[in-house]
Design an enzyme around this catalytic site. Structure first.
Site, PDB file in Angstrom:
ATOM      1  N   TYR A 148      -3.658  -7.681  16.685  1.00  0.00           N
ATOM      2  CA  TYR A 148      -3.420  -6.796  15.540  1.00  0.00           C
ATOM      3  C   TYR A 148      -4.310  -5.556  15.655  1.00  0.00           C
ATOM      4  CZ  TYR A 148      -3.909  -4.973  10.814  1.00  0.00           C
ATOM      5  OH  TYR A 148      -3.981  -4.138   9.731  1.00  0.00           O
ATOM      6  N   PHE A 161       2.668   3.722   6.870  1.00  0.00           N
ATOM      7  CA  PHE A 161       2.043   2.490   6.366  1.00  0.00           C
ATOM      8  C   PHE A 161       2.695   1.245   6.957  1.00  0.00           C
ATOM      9  CE2 PHE A 161       1.485   5.643   3.015  1.00  0.00           C
ATOM     10  CZ  PHE A 161       0.163   5.458   2.646  1.00  0.00           C
ATOM     11  N   ILE A 216       0.842  -1.208   0.000  1.00  0.00           N
ATOM     12  CA  ILE A 216       0.000   0.000   0.000  1.00  0.00           C
ATOM     13  C   ILE A 216       0.877   1.258   0.000  1.00  0.00           C
ATOM     14  CG2 ILE A 216      -1.893   1.221   1.153  1.00  0.00           C
ATOM     15  CD1 ILE A 216      -2.769  -1.460   2.335  1.00  0.00           C
ATOM     16  N   THR A 249       9.012  -6.873   5.564  1.00  0.00           N
ATOM     17  CA  THR A 249       7.929  -7.354   4.688  1.00  0.00           C
ATOM     18  C   THR A 249       7.888  -6.581   3.369  1.00  0.00           C
ATOM     19  OG1 THR A 249       6.369  -5.925   5.843  1.00  0.00           O
ATOM     20  CG2 THR A 249       6.456  -8.200   6.567  1.00  0.00           C
ATOM     21  N   ASN A 300     -10.672  -4.140   3.473  1.00  0.00           N
ATOM     22  CA  ASN A 300      -9.721  -5.091   2.868  1.00  0.00           C
ATOM     23  C   ASN A 300      -9.074  -4.531   1.605  1.00  0.00           C
ATOM     24  OD1 ASN A 300     -11.441  -6.658   4.734  1.00  0.00           O
ATOM     25  ND2 ASN A 300     -10.069  -8.291   4.050  1.00  0.00           N
TER      26      ASN A 300
HETATM   27  N1  UDP Z   1      -9.709 -16.302   4.253  1.00  0.00           N
HETATM   28  C1  UDP Z   1      -9.993 -17.625   3.922  1.00  0.00           C
HETATM   29  N2  UDP Z   1      -8.972 -18.413   3.500  1.00  0.00           N
HETATM   30  C2  UDP Z   1      -7.693 -17.976   3.388  1.00  0.00           C
HETATM   31  C3  UDP Z   1      -7.409 -16.603   3.729  1.00  0.00           C
HETATM   32  C4  UDP Z   1      -8.454 -15.811   4.159  1.00  0.00           C
HETATM   33  O1  UDP Z   1     -11.138 -18.073   4.011  1.00  0.00           O
HETATM   34  O2  UDP Z   1      -6.812 -18.765   3.020  1.00  0.00           O
HETATM   35  C5  UDP Z   1     -10.816 -15.442   4.715  1.00  0.00           C
HETATM   36  C6  UDP Z   1     -10.597 -14.842   6.105  1.00  0.00           C
HETATM   37  O3  UDP Z   1     -11.095 -15.710   7.103  1.00  0.00           O
HETATM   38  C7  UDP Z   1     -11.403 -13.543   5.999  1.00  0.00           C
HETATM   39  C8  UDP Z   1     -11.306 -13.165   4.520  1.00  0.00           C
HETATM   40  O4  UDP Z   1     -10.887 -14.349   3.831  1.00  0.00           O
HETATM   41  O5  UDP Z   1     -12.748 -13.782   6.271  1.00  0.00           O
HETATM   42  C9  UDP Z   1     -10.275 -12.077   4.253  1.00  0.00           C
HETATM   43  O6  UDP Z   1      -9.085 -12.445   4.918  1.00  0.00           O
HETATM   44  P1  UDP Z   1      -7.729 -11.673   4.705  1.00  0.00           P
HETATM   45  O7  UDP Z   1      -6.655 -12.395   5.484  1.00  0.00           O
HETATM   46  O8  UDP Z   1      -7.484 -11.495   3.231  1.00  0.00           O
HETATM   47  O9  UDP Z   1      -7.994 -10.229   5.284  1.00  0.00           O
HETATM   48  P2  UDP Z   1      -8.481  -9.753   6.751  1.00  0.00           P
HETATM   49  O10 UDP Z   1      -9.981  -9.680   6.675  1.00  0.00           O
HETATM   50  O11 UDP Z   1      -7.977 -10.720   7.763  1.00  0.00           O
HETATM   51  O12 UDP Z   1      -7.858  -8.411   6.886  1.00  0.00           O
END
Ligand code: UDP
Length: 326
Positions: free
Chosen positions: A142, A74, A13, A36, A171
């Protein structure tokens, strides 16, 4: 010319922010520890310092070598699941080092910050869409570390007149012609689905199918990284006159994990191998933003509000990767 310090400018980002600032003629300094972030993501027209935002000596050096107007922070660790397993790491990096950054700014009389916070500060929201005043009760380290740091910024504002804008990202996803989402130890949904489509992993596991949502999978608000950064550029314009701002940034549309997978299948025109998995610790069922405040006060309007537009840009970058900057 106004100079900006972009902390985490070698990341996904932050990298898009640097790209857009340089494209519009700003002078940019990047501080990134490359834990990262990626060296090849450092924009060749930016000045670059490698190090931690908690490194006081380095901060003093940067602020003495450059007349910085505003800091955009960021930098941070971003994996919810990891934060549950290793909370100390998250409080140290995302909170402790953030305080060091603020102290460094105050020592050097730099009094404006734009901070990347997260929807995770809201925990399990009582109502969606979530507006800025909603209760902040994070359910994982987090989100907690980000929330505590928001509070610290506000205390610095009271004590020292720090001007701030806090953006709570929902997201972030999508790609620009120069930057795409790539994390070592990838944990984010869309890049992981792409890996499954390309056969780089056997499948994508859906984390939980028994949530209280129409199809049982978690709902999130996916927002294009380019739109996120546009909000930052608009905020810079009003920080001088308006000193305390906080905004949620999302599209206001929620998509379930299953819907995101279906959108990838449509865009990539390929099937996604899927397995049903267990819930991931620390995941709220539904996070959808109300971005009305950003729209009203900043004049912000997302250019890529549809999930398929966002996924198309990300897929395009996946099959036709942006050229390395360095
Ligand atoms: N998710 C999933 N499988 C994966 C990674 C993420 O089902 O391998 C789901 C996760 O539980 C959440 C959504 O996808 O509901 C988005 O997750 P991500 O880690 O991308 O972003 P977050 O919402 O944690 O910031």
């Amino acid at each position: 010319m106004t100079k900006y310090l972009v902390v985490g400018g070698a990341g996904y980002i932050g990298g898009v922010c640097v790209e857009k600032m340089i494209d519009r003629g700003d002078e940019v300094v990047i501080l990134d520890n490359l834990v990262t972030g990626h060296k090849e993501n450092v924009h060749p027209k930016a000045s670059f310092y490698q190090g931690d935002k908690g490194d006081s000596l380095l901060l003093d050096k940067i602020f003495s070598e450059h007349q910085i107007d505003t800091v955009l922070d960021f930098a941070g660790l971003i994996q919810v699941g990891e934060s549950v397993k290793e909370p100390g790491k998250y409080f140290q990096n995302n909170l402790g080092q953030g305080i060091d950054l603020l102290e460094g700014m105050m020592r050097n009389n730099v009094k404006k910050i734009i901070f990347s916070s997260t929807a995770a500060v809201f925990g399990n929201p009582k109502e969606v869409p979530i507006n800025e005043d909603a209760d902040k009760e994070p359910i994982n380290p987090y989100g907690e570390a980000k929330y505590f740091f928001e509070r610290v910024i506000k205390r610095f504002s009271e004590a020292y007149g720090l001007k701030y804008t806090i953006f709570r990202y929902f997201n972030a996803c999508g790609a620009t012609t120069q930057s795409k989402e790539q994390h070592s130890n990838e944990s984010h949904l869309i890049p992981l689905i792409f890996q499954a489509v390309k056969g780089e992993r056997p499948n994508i596991a859906i984390f939980g199918t028994d949530y209280d949502t129409p199809d049982g999978t978690c709902i999130r608000d996916y927002i294009h990284v380019s739109d996120l950064i546009d909000a930052h550029l608009l905020a810079i314009n009003i920080m001088e006159s308006s000193s305390e701002n906080e905004y949620n940034l999302g599209n206001g549309n929620g998509y379930s994990v299953k819907e995101v997978i279906a959108a990838v299948e449509k865009v990539a025109e390929k099937p996604v191998p899927v397995v049903m998995g267990e819930r991931r610790e620390g995941d709220p069922a539904r996070l959808v933003a109300s971005s009305d405040k950003a729209k009203k006060e900043l004049g912000w309007k997302p250019k890529y509000p549809e999930i398929e537009q966002i996924i198309s840009s990300a897929w395009e970058a996946e099959i036709n990767p942006p050229a390395l900057k360095n």
